[in-house]
Design a protein around this motif. Structure first.
Motif, PDB file in Angstrom:
ATOM      1  N   THR A 168       6.051  -1.295   1.334  1.00 61.77           N
ATOM      2  CA  THR A 168       5.525  -2.776   2.155  1.00 61.77           C
ATOM      3  C   THR A 168       5.269  -1.847   3.589  1.00 61.77           C
ATOM      4  O   THR A 168       5.263  -1.440   3.989  1.00 61.77           O
ATOM      5  N   LEU A 169       3.912  -2.413   3.612  1.00 56.57           N
ATOM      6  CA  LEU A 169       3.064  -1.616   4.873  1.00 56.57           C
ATOM      7  C   LEU A 169       2.206  -2.502   5.860  1.00 56.57           C
ATOM      8  O   LEU A 169       1.436  -3.254   5.645  1.00 56.57           O
ATOM      9  N   PRO A 170       2.744  -3.106   6.965  1.00 58.66           N
ATOM     10  CA  PRO A 170       4.590  -2.560   7.359  1.00 58.66           C
ATOM     11  C   PRO A 170       5.655  -3.762   7.102  1.00 58.66           C
ATOM     12  O   PRO A 170       4.807  -4.383   6.349  1.00 58.66           O
ATOM     13  N   ASP A 171       6.920  -3.447   7.426  1.00 55.71           N
ATOM     14  CA  ASP A 171       7.728  -3.597   6.457  1.00 55.71           C
ATOM     15  C   ASP A 171       8.262  -4.997   7.388  1.00 55.71           C
ATOM     16  O   ASP A 171       8.434  -5.489   7.845  1.00 55.71           O
ATOM     17  N   ASN A 172       8.675  -5.851   5.819  1.00 59.57           N
ATOM     18  CA  ASN A 172       9.974  -6.875   6.477  1.00 59.57           C
ATOM     19  C   ASN A 172      11.202  -6.268   4.833  1.00 59.57           C
ATOM     20  O   ASN A 172      10.789  -6.576   4.026  1.00 59.57           O
TER      21      ASN A 172
END
Length: 428
Positions: free
Chosen positions: A163-167
């Motif tokens: 996931t880019l950026p992340d949750n």
């Protein structure tokens, strides 16, 4: 199979119930973008409202072409025939898990629905910690051993996800990490799913960004949508970019889609095609959104740092992931309960994201702090200094008081209920 309501949705409903009962609860538990719909999109949707046919399962050609252009402008030349649309990227991710089959490697922590969806399709997720200080990608040094161990047990491991950026962490995996993951995926013949729904709201657009598709286009699927960058969560529209030559995967995904959602909503597709074309007014909206998310996320990060919480600074989206273990008040469930019931602060426990339940890490979403009304949220979006707006400043002050009250419990102070639990009108 035991299926429970998604942790994010369950927390949102619980907090709404408490607020209707007169409690003031600072809503930091739900990842909704918290901004009004841009008028140009609203007009496009209204103009398309009489389009009531089902349309192609893969999505309208106009939307697929627009999405292909979106990726092409980011250096990934894309064939519209390898774009598949769905009612949100969440549905597409579920369809992809069914179409690919086998078990999947996930970063730990990771968004609550990844592991839950894997369970629903009969896939066993393999949770691998992210490298220290990063988020959204499993540590490449650990992935190969975990996959080989699972295969030695007779399991079929087919994919890994980033996931880019992340949750939940709000962090962006370093290009070096993505590069090493790509090498391992090639060695182990793993398909890569890259959830890039937060890509356009990285706080600093100059931070280096590498998609696995930049390095391994032949085995990378990208999913994205408009729910975060343009605050269209309720419109439910997402798109997936399949690898070149992935015609078998496309047929499988469309077979799944045809039995679950038939086709995305036609009027929403027309508005989405306009959005993925990135006209200047929507590009400007995303720029303003990115600045607002970053400013408030950094301010919330500072409040947690003031009481000694450990958290890498957020880099994208509207999340941070503080560790409150130093307070020694229990694990993630206990600290979440204390924050909500004693201090009127709603967050999500880290164990909902696959993290160690004994660690007091929580996911904090800042995007519902921007105001209670569309007018307040629009003012926040357009403000040169949103932190000085009275309702945002009040929310941040409330957060500071609650966190300091939580820290006092650790030092033996008498526990008292947060004064904000007096039923009074309040901001979000």
């Amino acid at each position: 199979m035991s299926v429970t309501l998604s942790a994010t949705l369950a927390a949102n409903e619980d907090i709404d119930r408490r607020r209707r009962a007169g409690e003031r609860v600072l809503h930091l538990a739900f990842g909704e973008a918290g901004l009004p719909v841009h008028p140009a999109l609203r007009d496009r949707l209204a103009a398309a409202s009489e389009r009531n046919g089902y349309g192609p399962v893969a999505g309208a050609s106009e939307l697929r072409t627009a999405a292909a252009g979106y990726w092409t402008r980011r250096g990934l030349i894309t064939d519209p025939e390898l774009v598949v649309c769905g009612p949100g990227s969440k549905s597409l991710l579920y369809g992809l898990l069914l179409a690919i089959g086998g078990d999947i490697v996930l970063p730990m922590p990771s968004w609550v629905s990844y592991a839950a969806q894997a369970d629903l399709v009969g896939s066993r997720p393999i949770l691998v910690p992210a490298p220290p200080g990063e988020g959204g990608a499993p540590d490449p040094d650990l992935v190969a051993a975990e996959v080989l161990r699972a295969r030695a047990q007779g399991r079929t491991v087919s994919s890994l996800l980033v996931t880019l950026p992340d949750n939940p962490t709000g962090r962006l995996a370093r290009p070096e990490t993505i590069g090493r993951l790509v090498e391992i995926a090639r060695e182990l013949d793993l398909m890569i799913i890259s959830d890039e729904i937060y890509r356009d709201i990285i706080h600093d657009p100059d931070v280096p960004y590498t998609s696995p598709a930049d390095l391994a286009p032949e085995r990378t699927i990208i999913t994205t949508g408009l729910s975060k960058s343009l605050a269209l969560g309720g419109w439910r529209i997402g798109v997936a970019r399949l690898p070149a030559g992935a015609h078998t995967l496309r047929r499988s995904l469309l077979a799944v889609a045809s039995e679950i959602w038939s086709a995305p909503a036609a009027p929403v597709q027309e508005a989405a095609a306009y959005a993925f074309g990135e006209p200047p007014e929507l590009a400007d909206r995303i720029t303003r959104s990115r600045r607002l998310h970053g400013a408030v996320a950094r301010a919330v990060h500072e409040r947690f740092a003031e009481i000694g919480a450990v958290a890498p600074p957020p880099q994208g989206g509207f999340y941070l992931y503080p560790d409150l273990s130093h307070l020694r008040l229990g694990g993630s469930a206990e600290i979440t309960k204390l924050l909500l019931e004693e201090h009127g602060i709603g967050v999500l426990p880290g164990h909902a994201f696959g993290d160690d339940p004994a660690a007091a890490r929580v996911r904090v979403a800042v995007s519902l702090l921007y105001g209670d009304t569309p007018e307040e949220r629009l003012t926040a979006l357009n403000s040169a200094d949103p932190l000085k707006l009275p309702w945002i400043a009040d929310n941040l002050d409330y957060l500071s008081r609650g966190l300091k009250g939580l820290a006092l419990v650790r030092h033996g102070a008498v526990r008292e209920r947060h004064p904000a639990f007096v039923p009074t009108p309040c901001h979000s």
